[in-house]
Design an enzyme around this catalytic site. Structure first.
Site, PDB file in Angstrom:
ATOM      1  N   ASP A  24       0.803  -1.213   0.000  1.00 18.04           N
ATOM      2  CA  ASP A  24       0.000   0.000   0.000  1.00 18.04           C
ATOM      3  C   ASP A  24       0.842   1.272   0.000  1.00 18.04           C
ATOM      4  O   ASP A  24       0.324   2.375   0.145  1.00 18.04           O
ATOM      5  CB  ASP A  24      -0.919   0.001   1.222  1.00 18.04           C
ATOM      6  CG  ASP A  24      -0.143  -0.135   2.531  1.00 18.04           C
ATOM      7  OD1 ASP A  24       0.674  -1.079   2.630  1.00 18.04           O
ATOM      8  OD2 ASP A  24      -0.353   0.673   3.448  1.00 18.04           O
ATOM      9  N   TYR A 142      -0.457   1.134  15.092  1.00 15.22           N
ATOM     10  CA  TYR A 142       0.921   1.574  15.277  1.00 15.22           C
ATOM     11  C   TYR A 142       1.032   2.585  16.413  1.00 15.22           C
ATOM     12  O   TYR A 142       0.220   3.520  16.483  1.00 15.22           O
ATOM     13  CB  TYR A 142       1.443   2.237  14.002  1.00 15.22           C
ATOM     14  CG  TYR A 142       1.742   1.284  12.879  1.00 15.22           C
ATOM     15  CD1 TYR A 142       3.036   0.825  12.656  1.00 15.22           C
ATOM     16  CD2 TYR A 142       0.731   0.836  12.033  1.00 15.22           C
ATOM     17  CE1 TYR A 142       3.319  -0.048  11.623  1.00 15.22           C
ATOM     18  CE2 TYR A 142       1.000  -0.044  11.000  1.00 15.22           C
ATOM     19  CZ  TYR A 142       2.295  -0.480  10.802  1.00 15.22           C
ATOM     20  OH  TYR A 142       2.563  -1.351   9.784  1.00 15.22           O
ATOM     21  N   LYS A 173      -2.517  -6.056  13.416  1.00 13.81           N
ATOM     22  CA  LYS A 173      -1.127  -5.942  12.968  1.00 13.81           C
ATOM     23  C   LYS A 173      -0.459  -4.846  13.781  1.00 13.81           C
ATOM     24  O   LYS A 173      -0.987  -3.736  13.911  1.00 13.81           O
ATOM     25  CB  LYS A 173      -1.087  -5.579  11.486  1.00 13.81           C
ATOM     26  CG  LYS A 173       0.301  -5.194  10.971  1.00 13.81           C
ATOM     27  CD  LYS A 173       0.228  -4.680   9.540  1.00 13.81           C
ATOM     28  CE  LYS A 173       1.578  -4.167   9.069  1.00 13.81           C
ATOM     29  NZ  LYS A 173       1.529  -3.629   7.681  1.00 13.81           N
TER      30      LYS A 173
END
Length: 286
Positions: A24, A142, A173
């Site tokens: 991406d 994140y 993730k």
């Protein structure tokens, strides 16, 4: 009873494990090395045995051949030219991704950013849409922004991963904290499966395989490695080695052997082709 999410999860996993190659980056940083020709790189990681790729909707539309591996359509985007690159906004919808044939969708959230609340809202709304359409959601969580001092701190990463699970993600993730002990804490405190990001390009292939091994030994479902795969001289061979760790359960030394064998096999194939070409040229007087 098998439901839609189960069917689609099976398309992005193998033996319950994930080796995904995120691609991406074209929106955030442009067509960097390895991503100039998307059909080619997707074919290479598919040949290597990747379970899925993660791409934006326009790339999926542009492909000339239908990939046989799982397709995750990414719904978030921002560019490095923005006044706030950490703010990821929705650039697609769950329904659109399904129309395009996606097996799953993903959303990026930067915890610690000044615009964190908007991204959390988007994640929650997308999770509801995913439940309505029975499609898996991967939350890219994140620790990144003004409020984060150490993005690899296990306490911080545990919190970040937990947010993704609490807001409805099927898979989270996040970053690898660097050690088995610290990452086990992240996995234990997250009620849905966790996969790790690859981060910046590693110095050696062994480092890449060691990170993958450490993650799965800590209980991670798998890896989502981007730059370390598509910027590699031989993405297919590296994916072969990664799947040997994540899916087949090999250790780092064994995986290094797999990688070396794959690289040697390709060199021998090219050498044989060159010798054959030379013989043919001589025979034709070229």
């Amino acid at each position: 009873m098998v439901v839609g999410k189960d069917v689609r999860l099976n398309r992005i996993l193998r033996k319950g494990k994930m080796v995904c190659v995120p691609m991406d980056h074209g929106i955030s940083v442009g067509p960097i090395h390895g991503l100039e020709t998307m059909g080619d790189i997707i074919g290479k990681v598919e040949d290597g045995g990747a379970t899925a790729v993660l791409i934006h909707k326009g790339i999926l539309k542009s492909l000339r051949e239908t990939p046989s591996l799982g397709i995750i359509v990414h719904l978030s985007g921002s560019t490095n030219t923005s006044s706030d690159p950490n703010l990821k906004i929705l650039v697609g919808s769950v329904e659109e991704a399904i129309r395009l044939g996606a097996d799953a969708v993903s959303v990026h959230v930067n915890i610690g950013s000044k615009e964190e609340s908007k991204m959390l809202h988007d994640l929650g709304i997308t999770a509801d849409d995913c439940d309505a359409w029975n499609i898996p959601l991967i939350a890219m969580m994140y620790p990144r922004g003004e409020k984060i001092n150490n993005p690899l701190d296990a306490e911080v990463v545990s919190h970040v991963a937990r947010i993704g699970a609490e807001l409805g993600a099927d898979i989270v993730k996040t970053v690898y904290t660097g050690t088995n002990e610290s990452f086990q804490r992240v996995v234990r405190s997250c009620p849905v499966p966790v996969v790790i990001a690859g981060g910046p390009r590693s110095e050696t292939d062994r480092d890449v395989l060691q990170m993958a091994y450490g993650a799965v030994q800590s209980g991670a479902m798998g890896v989502t490695f981007g730059r370390n795969v598509f910027e590699h001289d031989n993405p297919r061979a590296l994916v072969k080695a990664l799947t040997s760790v994540v899916i087949d359960g090999l250790n780092v030394e064994e995986a290094v052997g797999v990688l070396q064998n794959e690289l040697a096999g390709e060199r021998n194939h090219h050498s044989a082709s060159e010798r054959k070409f030379g013989i043919n040229c001589c025979a034709k007087g070229l």
